[in-house]
Enzyme design. Structure first.
Site, short mmCIF file in Angstrom:
data_model
loop_
_atom_site.label_atom_id
_atom_site.label_comp_id
_atom_site.label_asym_id
_atom_site.label_seq_id
_atom_site.Cartn_x
_atom_site.Cartn_y
_atom_site.Cartn_z
N GLU A 1 1.68 15.06 -6.48
CA GLU A 1 1.16 13.73 -6.15
C GLU A 1 1.21 13.48 -4.64
O GLU A 1 0.29 12.87 -4.08
CB GLU A 1 1.94 12.65 -6.89
N TYR B 1 2.39 3.80 -6.43
CA TYR B 1 1.53 4.76 -7.14
C TYR B 1 2.30 6.02 -7.53
O TYR B 1 2.28 6.46 -8.69
CB TYR B 1 0.32 5.14 -6.30
N ASP C 1 -4.24 4.28 -8.01
CA ASP C 1 -4.74 4.75 -6.72
C ASP C 1 -6.21 4.36 -6.59
O ASP C 1 -6.73 3.56 -7.39
CB ASP C 1 -4.55 6.26 -6.57
#
Length: 351
Positions: free
Chosen positions: A37, A120, A138
């Protein structure tokens, strides 16, 4: 607003049949999910794959990351840009080792306290790795949800993102939290595209999409215009002395802070003056191809020079063999084309 259960079920079924085969999706390892991520922020999926695999191979655990020297992690990150991300990653890893025994906490709010982990990323780790009911919102997810709801709110505003985080968290399907998170991400990345016409015919939830029904898909999401980037004009130098190339370290603050670079100065400074200030008393100067590099908020316009040093004094720079630099030191992407042309010119000089 509409039937979330039906949308969620369709998305999950679609994802299970259409999800891309990505290395970080083959595991529930929280470290792997966290790393992917962070790498995927502002970077294309295909570009991330080899970086992810190399990083995991070199630093297979959070403890290994926490204990790595900075040059190692910067070299592994070289080319991904936004180097503060990997520095924050290591700081967070050190906290995880010190406070959680080397294991990421299975708690959204504890994750949020770690350096570099925002709402996020915390939502992605919490839902995908730990099956906790926290949404990961996102740009892809905001685009999908804005079109589904024909939502007129500006997605660049933090309040809009927070509102969608709260709404999606409230409808997370029990036992399928991670699948739902990834399904929304995947839909935004492969179907509900940002540039040009989205692939609505392949969308599993188009019959629920208000923007599609009204034939106004391209009007969403609503975004305020970006500010113009600041332009900076530099002279960049590929300095060579007896086969060794000069590199220097940038300051501790500002753009590309504390990273290695090719020597450079403001373009307004005359080239001979810059060289003299650096202790280059005599050298043969060749003009190289000019380059431009675009950062998020800044553009660099660079005049580039190859300088075969004949005489120098002092120790302004670190002078190293090309292969040692390429093996051990991370050069930001802004200098890559200049580096490549400089090395080619050096090879020609040697011949």
């Amino acid at each position: 607003m509409y039937e979330y259960n039906e949308i969620i079920n369709k998305l999950i079924l679609w994802y299970q049949s259409n999800a891309r085969d990505l290395p970080w999706r083959k595991t529930k390892n929280p470290y792997h999910i966290w790393l992917s991520e962070i790498m995927l922020q502002q970077t294309r999926v295909e570009a991330v794959k080899p970086y992810f695999q190399r990083f995991i191979h070199t630093l297979p655990t959070i403890e290994a990351l926490a204990n790595a020297d900075e040059e190692t992690i910067l070299k592994l990150w070289e080319g991904l840009g936004y180097y503060s991300r990997v520095r924050n990653l290591q700081k967070a890893a050190q906290t995880v080792v010190g406070e959680y025994g080397g294991n990421l906490p299975a708690d959204y709010f504890a994750l949020r306290k770690l350096k570099g982990i925002g709402p996020y990323t915390a939502g992605a780790i919490a839902s995908i790795a730990f099956s906790l009911p926290h949404a990961a919102v996102d740009g892809n997810v905001l685009r999908v949800m804005s079109r589904l709801a024909a939502d007129p709110r500006d997605i660049t505003l933090p309040a809009t993102k927070t509102a969608w985080e709260e709404e999606l968290t409230s409808v997370m399907p029990k036992g399928e939290e991670g699948t739902f998170t990834q399904a929304l991400m995947e839909l935004g990345a492969t179907v509900c595209l940002p540039n040009g016409m989205p692939k609505c015919q392949g969308c599993p939830v188009r019959e629920h999409c208000q923007a599609y029904k009204k034939n106004v898909v391209l009007q969403y999401p609503v975004k305020s215009p970006k500010k113009q980037r600041t332009k900076e004009y530099l002279s960049v130098f590929f300095l060579v002395d007896q086969g060794n190339i000069a590199i220097s370290k940038r300051g501790e603050k500002g753009l590309l802070s504390a990273l290695w670079q090719l020597p450079n100065c403001d373009r307004e400074k005359a080239v001979p003056v810059a060289l003299r200030d650096w202790g280059i008393i005599n050298g043969e100067i060749k003009r190289m191809k000019g380059q431009k590099h675009i950062f998020t908020h800044i553009e660099w316009h660079m005049d580039c020079y190859f300088v075969a040093v004949k005489e120098k004094e002092g120790h302004t720079f670190l002078w190293l063999d090309r292969h040692q630099i390429e093996k051990e030191y991370a050069l930001p992407s802004a200098f890559k084309k200049i580096w490549q042309e400089g090395c080619e010119t050096l090879e020609e000089e040697i011949k």
